[in-house]
Design a protein around this motif. Sequence first.
Motif, PDB file in Angstrom:
ATOM      1  N   THR A  37       8.632  -2.659 -14.730  1.00 13.83           N
ATOM      2  CA  THR A  37       8.926  -1.233 -14.534  1.00 13.83           C
ATOM      3  C   THR A  37       7.985  -0.571 -13.530  1.00 13.83           C
ATOM      4  O   THR A  37       8.371   0.410 -12.902  1.00 13.83           O
ATOM      5  CB  THR A  37       8.831  -0.486 -15.867  1.00 13.83           C
ATOM      6  OG1 THR A  37       7.516  -0.642 -16.417  1.00 13.83           O
ATOM      7  CG2 THR A  37       9.861  -1.029 -16.855  1.00 13.83           C
ATOM      8  N   HIS A  38       6.742  -1.059 -13.379  1.00 11.58           N
ATOM      9  CA  HIS A  38       5.770  -0.457 -12.467  1.00 11.58           C
ATOM     10  C   HIS A  38       5.186  -1.560 -11.591  1.00 11.58           C
ATOM     11  O   HIS A  38       4.660  -2.549 -12.098  1.00 11.58           O
ATOM     12  CB  HIS A  38       4.643   0.249 -13.219  1.00 11.58           C
ATOM     13  CG  HIS A  38       5.079   1.472 -13.969  1.00 11.58           C
ATOM     14  ND1 HIS A  38       5.877   1.402 -15.095  1.00 11.58           N
ATOM     15  CD2 HIS A  38       4.838   2.794 -13.745  1.00 11.58           C
ATOM     16  CE1 HIS A  38       6.091   2.630 -15.538  1.00 11.58           C
ATOM     17  NE2 HIS A  38       5.485   3.486 -14.747  1.00 11.58           N
ATOM     18  N   LEU A  39       5.260  -1.357 -10.283  1.00 11.12           N
ATOM     19  CA  LEU A  39       4.742  -2.333  -9.329  1.00 11.12           C
ATOM     20  C   LEU A  39       3.947  -1.605  -8.256  1.00 11.12           C
ATOM     21  O   LEU A  39       4.462  -0.702  -7.588  1.00 11.12           O
ATOM     22  CB  LEU A  39       5.879  -3.134  -8.695  1.00 11.12           C
ATOM     23  CG  LEU A  39       5.475  -4.148  -7.618  1.00 11.12           C
ATOM     24  CD1 LEU A  39       4.539  -5.212  -8.190  1.00 11.12           C
ATOM     25  CD2 LEU A  39       6.693  -4.806  -6.981  1.00 11.12           C
ATOM     26  N   THR A  40       2.677  -2.011  -8.104  1.00 16.16           N
ATOM     27  CA  THR A  40       1.792  -1.460  -7.075  1.00 16.16           C
ATOM     28  C   THR A  40       1.129  -2.620  -6.360  1.00 16.16           C
ATOM     29  O   THR A  40       0.398  -3.403  -6.985  1.00 16.16           O
ATOM     30  CB  THR A  40       0.723  -0.552  -7.687  1.00 16.16           C
ATOM     31  OG1 THR A  40       1.348   0.521  -8.392  1.00 16.16           O
ATOM     32  CG2 THR A  40      -0.174   0.034  -6.601  1.00 16.16           C
ATOM     33  N   VAL A  41       1.370  -2.752  -5.067  1.00 20.43           N
ATOM     34  CA  VAL A  41       0.774  -3.825  -4.270  1.00 20.43           C
ATOM     35  C   VAL A  41       0.381  -3.259  -2.916  1.00 20.43           C
ATOM     36  O   VAL A  41       1.033  -2.347  -2.384  1.00 20.43           O
ATOM     37  CB  VAL A  41       1.740  -5.016  -4.082  1.00 20.43           C
ATOM     38  CG1 VAL A  41       2.018  -5.720  -5.386  1.00 20.43           C
ATOM     39  CG2 VAL A  41       3.038  -4.565  -3.444  1.00 20.43           C
ATOM     40  N   ASP A  42      -0.705  -3.799  -2.361  1.00 22.89           N
ATOM     41  CA  ASP A  42      -1.065  -3.470  -0.982  1.00 22.89           C
ATOM     42  C   ASP A  42      -1.005  -4.697  -0.081  1.00 22.89           C
ATOM     43  O   ASP A  42      -1.634  -4.753   0.969  1.00 22.89           O
ATOM     44  CB  ASP A  42      -2.448  -2.821  -0.919  1.00 22.89           C
ATOM     45  CG  ASP A  42      -3.564  -3.738  -1.401  1.00 22.89           C
ATOM     46  OD1 ASP A  42      -3.258  -4.862  -1.846  1.00 22.89           O
ATOM     47  OD2 ASP A  42      -4.731  -3.331  -1.335  1.00 22.89           O
ATOM     48  N   LEU A  43      -0.241  -5.699  -0.527  1.00 21.95           N
ATOM     49  CA  LEU A  43       0.046  -6.839   0.341  1.00 21.95           C
ATOM     50  C   LEU A  43       0.893  -6.390   1.526  1.00 21.95           C
ATOM     51  O   LEU A  43       1.664  -5.428   1.424  1.00 21.95           O
ATOM     52  CB  LEU A  43       0.800  -7.917  -0.440  1.00 21.95           C
ATOM     53  CG  LEU A  43      -0.003  -8.711  -1.475  1.00 21.95           C
ATOM     54  CD1 LEU A  43       0.931  -9.415  -2.434  1.00 21.95           C
ATOM     55  CD2 LEU A  43      -0.908  -9.710  -0.775  1.00 21.95           C
ATOM     56  N   PRO A  44       0.770  -7.064   2.671  1.00 17.71           N
ATOM     57  CA  PRO A  44       1.624  -6.702   3.811  1.00 17.71           C
ATOM     58  C   PRO A  44       3.103  -6.863   3.454  1.00 17.71           C
ATOM     59  O   PRO A  44       3.552  -7.941   3.065  1.00 17.71           O
ATOM     60  CB  PRO A  44       1.192  -7.694   4.900  1.00 17.71           C
ATOM     61  CG  PRO A  44      -0.184  -8.135   4.508  1.00 17.71           C
ATOM     62  CD  PRO A  44      -0.201  -8.123   3.014  1.00 17.71           C
ATOM     63  N   CYS A  45       3.842  -5.763   3.548  1.00 19.93           N
ATOM     64  CA  CYS A  45       5.262  -5.771   3.181  1.00 19.93           C
ATOM     65  C   CYS A  45       6.097  -6.062   4.422  1.00 19.93           C
ATOM     66  O   CYS A  45       5.978  -5.365   5.441  1.00 19.93           O
ATOM     67  CB  CYS A  45       5.655  -4.420   2.577  1.00 19.93           C
ATOM     68  SG  CYS A  45       7.333  -4.364   1.948  1.00 19.93           S
TER      69      CYS A  45
END
Length: 647
Positions: free
Chosen positions: A498-506
């Motif tokens: 339900t919640h996704l937070t990433v700072d990987l290169p998208c």
Amino acid sequence: LSALLAINAMKFSTREMVFSAIRSHTGKSGASLMAIKKYIIEHFMLAIDRRLAGRIRSILRNSVINGTLVRVGGRGRGACGSFRLSRGSAGPAGPAARSSRPASTARKFGPIPEPKSSISSEGGGRDPSEQLPQALMIRILSELDQPSRMQCALVSRAWHELVMQPLVWRRLHLYYDCLGKPGVASRLSRWLSPTLVQVVSDGSIDLNIVLADCPRLQLLTLRSEHCEYYAEGNPLIAAVKGCPRLRCLRVLDCDSLLTPDTLSGLLTGCPRLDHLELDDERKLFLSSTVFSDAAACAQPFCKLLARLTSLRLPNFLESSRPVAAAVSENWPNCTNLVCLDVASATESNLLAAISGLPSLQELSERLLAITDQLAASGIPAAVRRSSCRLRSLQLEQCSPLSARGLRALLTAWPGLLSFRLRNCQQLGAEGYLLATGVATLTELELTGPAWPGLRDADLASQPLPSGLKKLLLSSNGWPFGVTGLGLRAGLATCRGLTHLTVDLPCHDELLPALLTQLPRLRCLRLADCSGLTSRAWQGLSNLRIPADSWPDLHELHLHQCRSLTDEALANLCDTPAVRGLRHLELHSSRLLGPVALPMIAEACPWLAVLELKNCRMHAAWLAVMFTRDPHMFGFHRTQIRLSAGDY
């Protein structure tokens, strides 16, 4: 329910319903006002509010004057007494008369007109919400925040009276300057004190008047952000005497509130208190510069801890060293403590807490650095002494922790549901695989300055736990070659995320994959969208999947999204995923034009917060905000946040 009531009520006017009720009473005694109201409630499923009751009385009074109705026995005035139809008067057509209209009449006068969309001007049911029970409306209004309640009070006079009911204000937020005016606290005390359940105060000299008699208060939050706190009295003294049902106390950024007297009062006057949160950033236990006051607080504070089930002490500074020392020795007496949030000064303090709390299920350590030696030997030994079984673990300072220490932690506490590791520097690829390999996890947070040795193949090699609900992956600098595409394969089994937070290169392939393979996603934060091109946005419009397979996003945060143009935004708005957005943040989207605002307003009717940061706005944007474009009418409820100097 309100829609069903409105559909049922739109068929007949108030006059028709009244005469239908009178016809149903065939006896000589006629129909009284109470019998008419009961008939309308049972047969037309309408709630008799004040406006509808007044209209019924008016119809009865006027019908007696013009001879359509006769008062039985000739007794009574106005709408009092019993009524029946006069001889030779049939009254307006009721439900049966409408349904039995002759076919010849229909051919002569044309088809029967469609019923109106609401009760006619005679009736009192134009607003479906007014037909709901008052108790249900009060419950709905009490769940709103204070600004929304005040906006509801401006709708009409009836809504104002409803909002001013004390039960609506069971949750009250007192801002730092709202009680500075004379007499306001006394009026609030007479109006709301008997019904208050939760109070949050930012600082006021008159709060002790409000708390003097709050028999139902369960949650009290005291904090000071703008002024010196409570110069004319300690509000905890009033809370101890007037709040016997208090269960949760939060004291944040306040001076001199916890004294020996107030702690002793909490022990005797608040027997149900089981949650305590304290912030010692401003010398909480010191009533003056005399150090012995903190020492005097130690004994009653430790007695209070023995009753608690949840304790949060995120900051203990030098001013509270006597209290901290007494707490470390008193952990074996806190057998009921389930949740603990502390900032331990030494390893012995943390180990004493773990070994002395057999019921502990949630642990958060804010200050102490977790080393491999502590994780491999000290913590497992303390766990064996207490036999506590953690379900949630949060460690803030994990810079010295390596994969060896992490393996020992997971062995000591198997079956974790929530796992948060912050400031990780030495875990690397092996540590990532260990953390993501816990099959029981529902929440996982891994943050750190670097992840040495981590590759896309590691992200894809091990599927994430199937029951995962929240995932946060963050790093100040990912290793060279990590593109984030491996995360797509790792999330293949997380259909319930339900919640996704990433700072990987998208990249172009990752964004469509996240929106299509995570149907229950509600919050998506992508901190690095610099790799997205126009092909990613065009791919969203070309996806051919059922509408119910798209996620119903409530929050969407796109940072460094430099490729987002007006055309790309149109492709995003065409997807069903953004239809239910409540919060939208666009960062560094400098190619957007003023047409973006009407586009967002039309595609996101439920939007409550719109953040535009570093988007290079100009006068044309403001002109669109205040235009009379129909698509912009929904924005009167939307809070638009702009970064400073961005226009």
